[in-house]
Design a protein around this motif. Structure first.
Motif, mmCIF file in Angstrom:
data_model
loop_
_atom_site.group_PDB
_atom_site.id
_atom_site.type_symbol
_atom_site.label_atom_id
_atom_site.label_comp_id
_atom_site.label_asym_id
_atom_site.label_seq_id
_atom_site.Cartn_x
_atom_site.Cartn_y
_atom_site.Cartn_z
ATOM 1 N N GLU A 68 -5.676 -2.249 -4.382
ATOM 2 C CA GLU A 68 -7.020 -2.147 -4.942
ATOM 3 C C GLU A 68 -8.085 -2.000 -3.849
ATOM 4 N N ASN A 69 -7.945 -2.751 -2.767
ATOM 5 C CA ASN A 69 -8.935 -2.705 -1.702
ATOM 6 C C ASN A 69 -8.226 -2.441 -0.360
ATOM 7 N N LYS B 120 -8.741 -4.299 3.167
ATOM 8 C CA LYS B 120 -8.095 -5.555 3.545
ATOM 9 C C LYS B 120 -7.168 -5.341 4.732
ATOM 10 N N HIS C 297 0.824 -1.204 0.000
ATOM 11 C CA HIS C 297 0.000 0.000 0.000
ATOM 12 C C HIS C 297 0.867 1.266 0.000
#
Length: 65
Positions: free
Chosen positions: A38-39, A42, A32
């Motif tokens: 993307e998400n 998580k 990250h």
């Protein structure tokens, strides 16, 4: 991971799974930082799973004593 699944594990299994989850969290956080994943939810979910495991682990250790 659900609480029912975690409660079904032994103390040794919990310690092993906890170490794996912590490594996965570190990997997610590193990914990250380098580029947005993307998400990002998580990361929050992993932290909460780790907290659940630590709570149940401490409960099991107290009842064993």
């Amino acid at each position: 991971m659900k609480v029912v699944d975690i409660k079904g594990m032994s103390v040794a299994e919990l310690n092993e799974k906890l170490a794996i989850e912590r490594r996965e969290l570190q990997q997610l956080e590193l990914q990250h930082v380098l580029s947005p994943i993307e998400n990002p939810m998580k990361i929050r979910q992993k932290r909460r799973d780790i907290a659940r495991m630590m709570t149940i682990l401490s409960q099991k250790q107290l009842t064993e004593k």
